[in-house]
Motif scaffolding. Structure first.
Motif, PDB file in Angstrom:
ATOM      1  N   LYS A 204       0.778  -1.169   0.048  1.00 42.05           N
ATOM      2  CA  LYS A 204      -0.022  -0.002  -0.020  1.00 42.05           C
ATOM      3  C   LYS A 204       0.840   1.088   0.066  1.00 42.05           C
ATOM      4  O   LYS A 204       1.848   1.352   0.671  1.00 42.05           O
ATOM      5  N   GLY A 205       0.784   2.229  -0.913  1.00 39.15           N
ATOM      6  CA  GLY A 205       1.123   3.388  -0.907  1.00 39.15           C
ATOM      7  C   GLY A 205       2.539   3.557  -1.715  1.00 39.15           C
ATOM      8  O   GLY A 205       2.947   4.575  -1.978  1.00 39.15           O
ATOM      9  N   GLU A 206       2.800   2.369  -2.339  1.00 39.17           N
ATOM     10  CA  GLU A 206       3.981   2.239  -3.145  1.00 39.17           C
ATOM     11  C   GLU A 206       3.680   2.645  -4.716  1.00 39.17           C
ATOM     12  O   GLU A 206       2.683   2.563  -4.841  1.00 39.17           O
ATOM     13  N   LYS A 207       4.805   2.390  -5.380  1.00 37.61           N
ATOM     14  CA  LYS A 207       4.519   2.765  -6.940  1.00 37.61           C
ATOM     15  C   LYS A 207       3.955   1.559  -7.611  1.00 37.61           C
ATOM     16  O   LYS A 207       4.153   0.561  -7.353  1.00 37.61           O
ATOM     17  N   LEU A 208       3.274   2.135  -8.781  1.00 38.93           N
ATOM     18  CA  LEU A 208       2.288   1.000  -9.367  1.00 38.93           C
ATOM     19  C   LEU A 208       3.093   0.674 -10.660  1.00 38.93           C
ATOM     20  O   LEU A 208       3.774   1.374 -11.286  1.00 38.93           O
ATOM     21  N   PHE A 209       2.955  -0.534 -11.048  1.00 40.38           N
ATOM     22  CA  PHE A 209       3.663  -0.982 -12.396  1.00 40.38           C
ATOM     23  C   PHE A 209       2.151  -1.485 -13.063  1.00 40.38           C
ATOM     24  O   PHE A 209       1.253  -2.138 -12.717  1.00 40.38           O
ATOM     25  N   PHE A 210       2.334  -1.018 -14.204  1.00 39.26           N
ATOM     26  CA  PHE A 210       1.104  -1.227 -14.938  1.00 39.26           C
ATOM     27  C   PHE A 210       1.273  -2.150 -16.255  1.00 39.26           C
ATOM     28  O   PHE A 210       2.459  -2.072 -16.730  1.00 39.26           O
TER      29      PHE A 210
ATOM     30  N   LEU B 163       3.319  11.526  -3.187  1.00 39.51           N
ATOM     31  CA  LEU B 163       2.752  11.998  -4.718  1.00 39.51           C
ATOM     32  C   LEU B 163       3.595  11.380  -5.666  1.00 39.51           C
ATOM     33  O   LEU B 163       4.786  11.249  -5.280  1.00 39.51           O
ATOM     34  N   GLN B 164       2.993  11.044  -6.778  1.00 45.09           N
ATOM     35  CA  GLN B 164       3.771  10.103  -7.645  1.00 45.09           C
ATOM     36  C   GLN B 164       3.712  10.637  -9.375  1.00 45.09           C
ATOM     37  O   GLN B 164       2.288  11.305  -9.273  1.00 45.09           O
ATOM     38  N   TRP B 165       4.647  10.746 -10.150  1.00 44.74           N
ATOM     39  CA  TRP B 165       4.255  11.145 -11.347  1.00 44.74           C
ATOM     40  C   TRP B 165       4.639   9.880 -12.250  1.00 44.74           C
ATOM     41  O   TRP B 165       5.342   9.034 -11.866  1.00 44.74           O
ATOM     42  N   TYR B 166       3.771   9.828 -13.200  1.00 39.26           N
ATOM     43  CA  TYR B 166       3.699   8.873 -14.156  1.00 39.26           C
ATOM     44  C   TYR B 166       3.669   9.386 -15.494  1.00 39.26           C
ATOM     45  O   TYR B 166       3.446  10.525 -15.808  1.00 39.26           O
ATOM     46  N   ARG B 167       4.286   8.483 -16.742  1.00 39.94           N
ATOM     47  CA  ARG B 167       4.571   9.034 -17.931  1.00 39.94           C
ATOM     48  C   ARG B 167       3.472   7.920 -18.793  1.00 39.94           C
ATOM     49  O   ARG B 167       3.651   6.767 -18.404  1.00 39.94           O
ATOM     50  N   GLN B 168       2.914   8.251 -19.680  1.00 40.15           N
ATOM     51  CA  GLN B 168       2.096   7.447 -20.796  1.00 40.15           C
ATOM     52  C   GLN B 168       2.401   7.951 -22.054  1.00 40.15           C
ATOM     53  O   GLN B 168       1.815   8.902 -22.509  1.00 40.15           O
ATOM     54  N   ASN B 169       3.073   7.019 -22.890  1.00 43.33           N
ATOM     55  CA  ASN B 169       3.089   7.207 -24.371  1.00 43.33           C
ATOM     56  C   ASN B 169       1.478   6.696 -24.822  1.00 43.33           C
ATOM     57  O   ASN B 169       0.992   5.876 -24.284  1.00 43.33           O
TER      58      ASN B 169
ATOM     59  N   VAL C  46       4.135   4.516 -17.039  1.00 47.99           N
ATOM     60  CA  VAL C  46       5.265   4.180 -16.451  1.00 47.99           C
ATOM     61  C   VAL C  46       5.690   5.034 -15.237  1.00 47.99           C
ATOM     62  O   VAL C  46       5.578   6.217 -15.413  1.00 47.99           O
ATOM     63  N   HIS C  47       6.052   4.584 -14.059  1.00 47.30           N
ATOM     64  CA  HIS C  47       6.143   5.386 -13.077  1.00 47.30           C
ATOM     65  C   HIS C  47       7.647   6.211 -13.283  1.00 47.30           C
ATOM     66  O   HIS C  47       8.567   5.657 -13.584  1.00 47.30           O
ATOM     67  N   LEU C  48       7.482   7.419 -12.961  1.00 45.49           N
ATOM     68  CA  LEU C  48       8.796   8.381 -12.914  1.00 45.49           C
ATOM     69  C   LEU C  48       9.386   8.439 -11.529  1.00 45.49           C
ATOM     70  O   LEU C  48      10.529   8.172 -11.503  1.00 45.49           O
TER      71      LEU C  48
END
Lengths: 112, 113
Positions: free
Chosen positions: A97-103, B32-38, B44-46
């Motif tokens: 919980k709370g960590e980065k996601l892998f899509f 807070l997280q930043w992601y990129r999407q082509n 994709v997590h940045l």
């Protein structure tokens, strides 16, 4: 290393037909799993998440459902698709919980 | 409802220029997280910045966080055509509420060669 597989990449289905999208994760155990939907040019809407086998939380009332029959398998289903179900569906996982996601690479669903 | 809102919605720059995108959010956050999407692909997590951090760097990326203003910015320096993509901020709520990351609507960045 961990990988996530999502299929199919594209799907065209008639209104009223059933749906089953599958997502599997490799290289990790007890992941948090997520299903998101994205409308064209928009952000992501969380549909379902799961913190363990058989544990499903629904974020948005709709005619979709999710199941997690195995630790690293997450399935999105519908008994009867609506036009409004069209969109880009993304599966994701996180270690905790709370960590980065892998899509995953996503499924473009068109309901006609 | 969306927690984060990116600004601008679209940004077009020349290769070599810097690109700055902003994100505002409404409630307290854990990170807070930043992601990129082509186009047509998964996200994709940045970079991830926690609520007790003010700035983080990763290669050509610089992220700042101002919890008093409930805002964050993503700076991409010396941009390249390959940076063309949509960029999303996402927030994880503070406290024990929820188990989900909430995404904004994104900024579409176009870097012209």
């Amino acid at each position: 290393s961990q990988t996530i597989h999502q299929w199919p990449a594209t799907l065209v289905q008639p209104v009223g037909s059933p749906l089953s999208l599958e997502c599997t994760v490799e290289g990790t155990s007890n992941p948090n799993l997520y299903w998101y939907r994205q409308a064209a040019g928009r952000g992501l809407q969380l549909l379902f998440y799961s913190v363990g086998i058989g544990q499903i939380s629904s974020e948005v009332p709709q005619n979709l459902s999710a199941s997690r029959p195995q630790d690293r398998q997450f399935i999105l289903s519908s008994k009867k698709l609506l036009l409004s179900d069209s969109g880009f569906y993304l599966c994701a996982w996180s270690a905790w919980k709370g960590e980065k996601l892998f899509f995953g690479s996503g499924t473009q669903l068109s309901v006609l | 409802s969306q927690q984060g809102e990116e600004d601008p919605q679209a940004l077009s720059i020349q290769e070599g220029e810097n690109a700055t995108m902003n994100c505002s959010y409404k409630t307290s956050i854990n990170n807070l997280q930043w992601y990129r999407q082509n186009s047509g692909r998964g996200l994709v997590h940045l970079i991830l910045i926690r609520s007790n951090e003010r700035e983080k760097h990763s290669g050509r990326l610089r992220v700042t966080l101002d919890t008093s203003k409930k805002s964050s910015s993503l700076l991409i320096t010396a941009s390249r055509a390959a940076d063309t993509a949509s960029y999303f901020c996402a927030t994880w709520p503070g406290g024990t509420s929820g188990s989900r990351l909430t995404f904004g609507e994104g900024t579409q960045l176009t870097v012209n060669p």
